[in-house]
Design a protein around this motif. Sequence first.
Motif, PDB file in Angstrom:
ATOM      1  N   UNK A 166       0.828  -1.207   0.000  1.00 32.80           N
ATOM      2  CA  UNK A 166       0.000   0.000   0.000  1.00 32.80           C
ATOM      3  C   UNK A 166       0.866   1.262   0.000  1.00 32.80           C
ATOM      4  N   UNK A 167       2.011   1.211   0.703  1.00 31.70           N
ATOM      5  CA  UNK A 167       2.927   2.356   0.711  1.00 31.70           C
ATOM      6  C   UNK A 167       3.514   2.580  -0.686  1.00 31.70           C
ATOM      7  N   UNK A 168       3.843   1.486  -1.372  1.00 32.91           N
ATOM      8  CA  UNK A 168       4.361   1.596  -2.741  1.00 32.91           C
ATOM      9  C   UNK A 168       3.292   2.173  -3.660  1.00 32.91           C
ATOM     10  N   UNK A 169       2.047   1.701  -3.502  1.00 33.28           N
ATOM     11  CA  UNK A 169       0.940   2.228  -4.311  1.00 33.28           C
ATOM     12  C   UNK A 169       0.799   3.739  -4.097  1.00 33.28           C
ATOM     13  N   UNK A 170       0.865   4.164  -2.841  1.00 36.97           N
ATOM     14  CA  UNK A 170       0.717   5.593  -2.529  1.00 36.97           C
ATOM     15  C   UNK A 170       1.864   6.408  -3.123  1.00 36.97           C
ATOM     16  N   UNK A 171       3.084   5.852  -3.103  1.00 31.79           N
ATOM     17  CA  UNK A 171       4.237   6.560  -3.675  1.00 31.79           C
ATOM     18  C   UNK A 171       4.099   6.689  -5.187  1.00 31.79           C
ATOM     19  N   UNK A 172       3.612   5.630  -5.843  1.00 32.55           N
ATOM     20  CA  UNK A 172       3.394   5.670  -7.293  1.00 32.55           C
ATOM     21  C   UNK A 172       2.393   6.771  -7.633  1.00 32.55           C
ATOM     22  N   UNK A 173       1.321   6.843  -6.891  1.00 30.98           N
ATOM     23  CA  UNK A 173       0.300   7.868  -7.138  1.00 30.98           C
ATOM     24  C   UNK A 173       0.845   9.270  -6.848  1.00 30.98           C
ATOM     25  N   UNK A 174       1.547   9.413  -5.724  1.00 31.42           N
ATOM     26  CA  UNK A 174       2.055  10.719  -5.300  1.00 31.42           C
ATOM     27  C   UNK A 174       3.010  11.315  -6.334  1.00 31.42           C
ATOM     28  N   UNK A 175       3.885  10.483  -6.889  1.00 30.94           N
ATOM     29  CA  UNK A 175       4.888  10.983  -7.832  1.00 30.94           C
ATOM     30  C   UNK A 175       4.446  10.878  -9.298  1.00 30.94           C
ATOM     31  N   UNK A 176       3.210  10.457  -9.531  1.00 33.44           N
ATOM     32  CA  UNK A 176       2.688  10.376 -10.889  1.00 33.44           C
ATOM     33  C   UNK A 176       3.429   9.366 -11.759  1.00 33.44           C
ATOM     34  N   UNK A 177       3.789   8.250 -11.160  1.00 33.89           N
ATOM     35  CA  UNK A 177       4.527   7.224 -11.890  1.00 33.89           C
ATOM     36  C   UNK A 177       3.569   6.258 -12.581  1.00 33.89           C
ATOM     37  N   UNK A 178       4.108   5.500 -13.536  1.00 28.44           N
ATOM     38  CA  UNK A 178       3.331   4.474 -14.232  1.00 28.44           C
ATOM     39  C   UNK A 178       4.008   3.127 -13.988  1.00 28.44           C
ATOM     40  N   UNK A 179       3.221   2.143 -13.583  1.00 28.63           N
ATOM     41  CA  UNK A 179       3.774   0.812 -13.322  1.00 28.63           C
ATOM     42  C   UNK A 179       3.776   0.017 -14.618  1.00 28.63           C
ATOM     43  N   UNK A 180       4.967  -0.375 -15.048  1.00 31.20           N
ATOM     44  CA  UNK A 180       5.117  -1.142 -16.281  1.00 31.20           C
ATOM     45  C   UNK A 180       4.912  -2.627 -16.030  1.00 31.20           C
ATOM     46  N   UNK A 181       5.451  -3.120 -14.910  1.00 31.83           N
ATOM     47  CA  UNK A 181       5.333  -4.549 -14.615  1.00 31.83           C
ATOM     48  C   UNK A 181       5.444  -4.771 -13.118  1.00 31.83           C
ATOM     49  N   UNK A 182       4.888  -5.879 -12.676  1.00 32.46           N
ATOM     50  CA  UNK A 182       5.010  -6.327 -11.287  1.00 32.46           C
ATOM     51  C   UNK A 182       5.645  -7.707 -11.330  1.00 32.46           C
ATOM     52  N   UNK A 183       6.753  -7.840 -10.608  1.00 34.15           N
ATOM     53  CA  UNK A 183       7.482  -9.112 -10.595  1.00 34.15           C
ATOM     54  C   UNK A 183       7.492  -9.663  -9.183  1.00 34.15           C
TER      55      UNK A 183
END
Length: 202
Positions: A166-183
């Motif tokens: 959930x912390x990673x999800x929040x960081x992705x949203x906060x910095x406007x990042x795009x997730x390419x893949x989940x490994x």
Amino acid sequence: EQQPGPVPKVTTSVTLVDDVSVQFSRTMAAEPDERPGAALHRMIKLNLYHIFVKDLGKEKAPWGILHGVRPTKIVHRYIGQGLAAEAIIARLQCDYEVSAGKAAMITELAFKQRPFLATTDDRMVSVYIGIPFCLSRCLYCSFPAYVLPGEKQLQKFLTVLKQDLFAARDAVRHYGLKVQSIYIGGGTPTSLPEAQFDELLD
């Protein structure tokens, strides 16, 4: 023994002691485009490989001296230097003793990966989820992994992992990042009991 000079050279010697002492020695020079540290490790391994295969008559290994989980990383370096597929296959066979079939396979794979790697940009990230457990511990393994714990300890781990996700999800949203893949790696992620693995995927 490392020998000085403009192109680094390494001599590797092996002494076998039985009724009589027999010594085998091989010397090899680095390639001009190699990093010195990487060249040193490669030359020591390849010299030993040649002693085992050529001097002691041991069977060749399909992957030669390559080991680890990302053999195409070397191929991508060669592609980045502008080498054509045929030249890369030849380098893999010569520098790493990879069989012709394996060299062709990973070279073809790396060229197919290039368009996907080229689509990444500054806002693109990949997420790695580490499951540090296995059903047993392999003697050769260098991964930070442990034998699967009991249910109570496992649930503690999953609770903290959920917080991290959930912390990673929040960081992705906060910095406007795009997730390419989940490994999901490990360890062995599928060593998790089915219910816990299902929970992780959810």
